[in-house]
Design a protein around this motif. Structure first.
Motif, PDB file in Angstrom:
ATOM      1  N   TYR A  35      31.949   1.258 -26.909  1.00 36.14           N
ATOM      2  CA  TYR A  35      31.193   2.445 -27.282  1.00 36.14           C
ATOM      3  C   TYR A  35      31.738   2.969 -28.607  1.00 36.14           C
ATOM      4  CZ  TYR A  35      28.808   3.196 -22.802  1.00 36.14           C
ATOM      5  OH  TYR A  35      27.985   3.078 -21.708  1.00 36.14           O
ATOM      6  N   PHE A  42      28.880  12.066 -30.358  1.00 35.49           N
ATOM      7  CA  PHE A  42      27.870  11.238 -29.711  1.00 35.49           C
ATOM      8  C   PHE A  42      28.506   9.917 -29.277  1.00 35.49           C
ATOM      9  CE2 PHE A  42      24.310  13.822 -30.101  1.00 35.49           C
ATOM     10  CZ  PHE A  42      24.203  14.338 -31.378  1.00 35.49           C
ATOM     11  N   LEU A  43      28.290   9.573 -28.023  1.00 27.80           N
ATOM     12  CA  LEU A  43      28.799   8.316 -27.475  1.00 27.80           C
ATOM     13  C   LEU A  43      27.661   7.322 -27.414  1.00 27.80           C
ATOM     14  CD1 LEU A  43      31.076   9.230 -24.454  1.00 27.80           C
ATOM     15  CD2 LEU A  43      31.648   7.572 -26.219  1.00 27.80           C
ATOM     16  N   ILE A  45      26.468   3.271 -26.911  1.00 24.86           N
ATOM     17  CA  ILE A  45      26.879   1.930 -26.500  1.00 24.86           C
ATOM     18  C   ILE A  45      26.621   0.940 -27.628  1.00 24.86           C
ATOM     19  CG2 ILE A  45      24.646   1.358 -25.437  1.00 24.86           C
ATOM     20  CD1 ILE A  45      26.316  -0.167 -23.289  1.00 24.86           C
ATOM     21  N   ILE A  56      24.310  -6.695 -23.469  1.00 29.44           N
ATOM     22  CA  ILE A  56      23.670  -5.705 -24.325  1.00 29.44           C
ATOM     23  C   ILE A  56      24.242  -5.808 -25.725  1.00 29.44           C
ATOM     24  CG2 ILE A  56      23.418  -3.231 -24.823  1.00 29.44           C
ATOM     25  CD1 ILE A  56      23.515  -2.736 -21.813  1.00 29.44           C
ATOM     26  N   GLN A  98      26.411  -1.311 -15.632  1.00 34.66           N
ATOM     27  CA  GLN A  98      26.008   0.080 -15.481  1.00 34.66           C
ATOM     28  C   GLN A  98      24.499   0.177 -15.525  1.00 34.66           C
ATOM     29  OE1 GLN A  98      26.437   2.803 -14.081  1.00 34.66           O
ATOM     30  NE2 GLN A  98      28.438   3.192 -14.936  1.00 34.66           N
ATOM     31  N   GLY A  99      23.929   0.834 -14.523  1.00 33.11           N
ATOM     32  CA  GLY A  99      22.493   1.018 -14.490  1.00 33.11           C
ATOM     33  C   GLY A  99      21.769  -0.118 -13.791  1.00 33.11           C
ATOM     34  N   LEU A 108      32.304   4.323 -15.163  1.00 35.13           N
ATOM     35  CA  LEU A 108      32.967   3.698 -16.294  1.00 35.13           C
ATOM     36  C   LEU A 108      34.417   4.166 -16.384  1.00 35.13           C
ATOM     37  CD1 LEU A 108      30.212   4.127 -19.020  1.00 35.13           C
ATOM     38  CD2 LEU A 108      30.938   1.980 -18.027  1.00 35.13           C
ATOM     39  N   PHE A 110      37.315   4.298 -19.154  1.00 38.37           N
ATOM     40  CA  PHE A 110      37.463   4.177 -20.596  1.00 38.37           C
ATOM     41  C   PHE A 110      38.914   3.933 -20.991  1.00 38.37           C
ATOM     42  CE2 PHE A 110      33.447   5.332 -22.616  1.00 38.37           C
ATOM     43  CZ  PHE A 110      32.732   5.854 -21.552  1.00 38.37           C
TER      44      PHE A 110
ATOM     45  N   GLN B  33      25.538  10.604 -13.890  1.00 38.59           N
ATOM     46  CA  GLN B  33      26.980  10.761 -13.812  1.00 38.59           C
ATOM     47  C   GLN B  33      27.427  11.841 -14.792  1.00 38.59           C
ATOM     48  OE1 GLN B  33      28.876   6.953 -14.422  1.00 38.59           O
ATOM     49  NE2 GLN B  33      28.039   6.091 -12.538  1.00 38.59           N
ATOM     50  N   TYR B  35      30.925  13.163 -17.002  1.00 41.39           N
ATOM     51  CA  TYR B  35      32.249  12.803 -17.515  1.00 41.39           C
ATOM     52  C   TYR B  35      32.817  14.005 -18.271  1.00 41.39           C
ATOM     53  CZ  TYR B  35      31.184   7.874 -16.606  1.00 41.39           C
ATOM     54  OH  TYR B  35      30.889   6.679 -16.003  1.00 41.39           O
ATOM     55  N   GLN B  37      35.715  14.886 -21.319  1.00 44.80           N
ATOM     56  CA  GLN B  37      36.599  14.363 -22.351  1.00 44.80           C
ATOM     57  C   GLN B  37      37.427  15.518 -22.917  1.00 44.80           C
ATOM     58  OE1 GLN B  37      34.600  12.574 -25.745  1.00 44.80           O
ATOM     59  NE2 GLN B  37      36.426  11.509 -26.421  1.00 44.80           N
ATOM     60  N   PRO B  43      36.690   9.849 -22.330  1.00 48.91           N
ATOM     61  CA  PRO B  43      35.863  10.332 -21.216  1.00 48.91           C
ATOM     62  C   PRO B  43      36.421   9.870 -19.880  1.00 48.91           C
ATOM     63  CG  PRO B  43      34.504   9.392 -22.954  1.00 48.91           C
ATOM     64  CD  PRO B  43      35.928   9.023 -23.273  1.00 48.91           C
ATOM     65  N   PHE B  45      35.505   9.934 -15.725  1.00 52.31           N
ATOM     66  CA  PHE B  45      34.431  10.110 -14.737  1.00 52.31           C
ATOM     67  C   PHE B  45      34.753  11.283 -13.822  1.00 52.31           C
ATOM     68  CE2 PHE B  45      31.135   8.774 -11.875  1.00 52.31           C
ATOM     69  CZ  PHE B  45      31.620   9.022 -10.598  1.00 52.31           C
ATOM     70  N   PHE B  88      29.976  15.447 -20.608  1.00 56.74           N
ATOM     71  CA  PHE B  88      28.845  14.557 -20.845  1.00 56.74           C
ATOM     72  C   PHE B  88      28.142  14.232 -19.531  1.00 56.74           C
ATOM     73  CE2 PHE B  88      29.627  13.299 -25.217  1.00 56.74           C
ATOM     74  CZ  PHE B  88      30.997  13.402 -25.371  1.00 56.74           C
ATOM     75  N   PRO B  92      21.097   5.952 -16.471  1.00 54.21           N
ATOM     76  CA  PRO B  92      20.529   4.655 -16.861  1.00 54.21           C
ATOM     77  C   PRO B  92      19.208   4.825 -17.586  1.00 54.21           C
ATOM     78  CG  PRO B  92      20.223   5.026 -14.525  1.00 54.21           C
ATOM     79  CD  PRO B  92      21.034   6.169 -15.024  1.00 54.21           C
ATOM     80  N   LYS B  97      20.491  -0.132 -19.855  1.00 58.18           N
ATOM     81  CA  LYS B  97      21.466   0.529 -20.714  1.00 58.18           C
ATOM     82  C   LYS B  97      21.805   1.898 -20.130  1.00 58.18           C
ATOM     83  CE  LYS B  97      19.479  -1.741 -24.694  1.00 58.18           C
ATOM     84  NZ  LYS B  97      18.646  -1.549 -25.897  1.00 58.18           N
ATOM     85  N   PHE B  98      23.015   2.312 -20.347  1.00 60.39           N
ATOM     86  CA  PHE B  98      23.484   3.577 -19.809  1.00 60.39           C
ATOM     87  C   PHE B  98      23.658   4.542 -20.956  1.00 60.39           C
ATOM     88  CE2 PHE B  98      24.556   5.353 -15.886  1.00 60.39           C
ATOM     89  CZ  PHE B  98      25.602   6.237 -16.032  1.00 60.39           C
ATOM     90  N   TYR B  99      22.874   5.619 -20.957  1.00 57.14           N
ATOM     91  CA  TYR B  99      22.897   6.535 -22.081  1.00 57.14           C
ATOM     92  C   TYR B  99      23.683   7.792 -21.744  1.00 57.14           C
ATOM     93  CZ  TYR B  99      19.253   3.748 -24.255  1.00 57.14           C
ATOM     94  OH  TYR B  99      18.544   2.730 -24.819  1.00 57.14           O
ATOM     95  N   PHE B 100      24.477   8.212 -22.712  1.00 56.49           N
ATOM     96  CA  PHE B 100      25.207   9.456 -22.580  1.00 56.49           C
ATOM     97  C   PHE B 100      24.426  10.583 -23.248  1.00 56.49           C
ATOM     98  CE2 PHE B 100      29.459   8.814 -20.832  1.00 56.49           C
ATOM     99  CZ  PHE B 100      29.478   7.436 -20.715  1.00 56.49           C
ATOM    100  N   SER B 102      24.342  14.216 -25.292  1.00 53.59           N
ATOM    101  CA  SER B 102      25.051  14.571 -26.528  1.00 53.59           C
ATOM    102  C   SER B 102      26.316  15.373 -26.270  1.00 53.59           C
ATOM    103  CB  SER B 102      24.122  15.351 -27.450  1.00 53.59           C
ATOM    104  OG  SER B 102      23.502  16.408 -26.744  1.00 53.59           O
TER     105      SER B 102
END
Lengths: 119, 110
Positions: A35, A42-43, A45, A56, A98-99, A108, A110, B33, B35, B37, B43, B45, B88, B92, B97-100, B102
């Motif tokens: 990531y 902003f995180l 992937i 991916i 994931q997903g 996850l 990290f 989910q 998280y 940080q 981050p 969980f 955060f 999915p 893809k797993f999106y975070f 902002s």
């Protein structure tokens, strides 16, 4: 023991150089990720690998090349570094993609991050 | 593109005040989910929500998943300085893809 470890923690380099970041996880997970976190937190992937196979590749310039020699390691090599590459890069792992199995607890884990500064 | 929107971007509170961050998706999420940080950290969980309308608590933290599974919230009661950090949500999206989101940066003044 650290579950997900990445090195180095800090990386300061000049534009145009090539650098690598290494990541290792001892959790026995099948999936690993890279990531990128920009200055606004902003995180995003970049890549994910499942059992050494690329799953991916999120529109990342081909200057970035991940390599997974085994499922416990996922390294990131960056060629011809640019100013815009400056960011914190996090490695992460999860038991499965994931997903992909949404009902399961695919959280996850990290690494501590690598702060890359390109001058 | 980004699937999960999160507000507010920043929140400054006095210690002891409550705090809430919201996460919204344009599509139904199978799970969400959260998280945390810490400044200078990575981050970590906190929790996963799966069921429609689900509410989970962790001490002073309350997590909710909307009935339509398109939104979620994290509420902290009586904030402490140890709550400082960026929160955060993540869910999915397309193509596994797993999106975070902002993120919401929380600052707690003692």
């Amino acid at each position: 023991d650290t579950a997900v470890s990445q090195t180095p923690k800090y990386l300061v380099t000049q534009m145009g150089n090539d650098k690598s970041i290494k990541c290792e996880q001892n959790l026995g997970h099948d999936t690993m990720y890279w990531y990128k976190q920009d200055s606004k937190k902003f995180l995003k992937i970049m890549f994910s690998y499942n059992n050494k196979e690329l799953i991916i590749n999120e529109t990342v310039p081909n200057r970035f090349s991940p390599k997974s020699p085994d499922k416990a390691h996922l390294n990131l090599h960056i060629n011809s570094l640019e100013l815009g590459d400056s960011a914190v890069y996090f490695c992460a792992s999860s038991q499965d993609i994931q997903g992909f199995l949404p009902a399961t607890n695919e959280k996850l884990f990290f690494g501590s991050g690598t702060q890359l500064s390109v001058l | 593109g980004q699937q999960v929107m999160q507000i507010p971007q920043y929140q400054h509170v006095q210690e002891g005040e409550d705090f809430t961050t919201y996460c919204n998706s344009s599509t139904t999420l199978s799970n969400i989910q959260w998280y945390k940080q810490r400044p200078g950290g990575h981050p970590v969980f906190l929790i996963q929500l799966v069921k429609s309308g689900e509410v989970k608590k962790q001490k002073r933290l309350t997590f909710q998943f909307g009935e339509a599974k398109k939104n979620s919230s994290l509420h902290i009661t009586a904030t402490q300085t140890t709550d400082v950090g960026t929160y955060f949500c993540a869910g999915p999206g397309d193509f596994n893809k797993f999106y975070f989101g902002s993120g919401t940066k929380l600052n707690v003044k003692p």
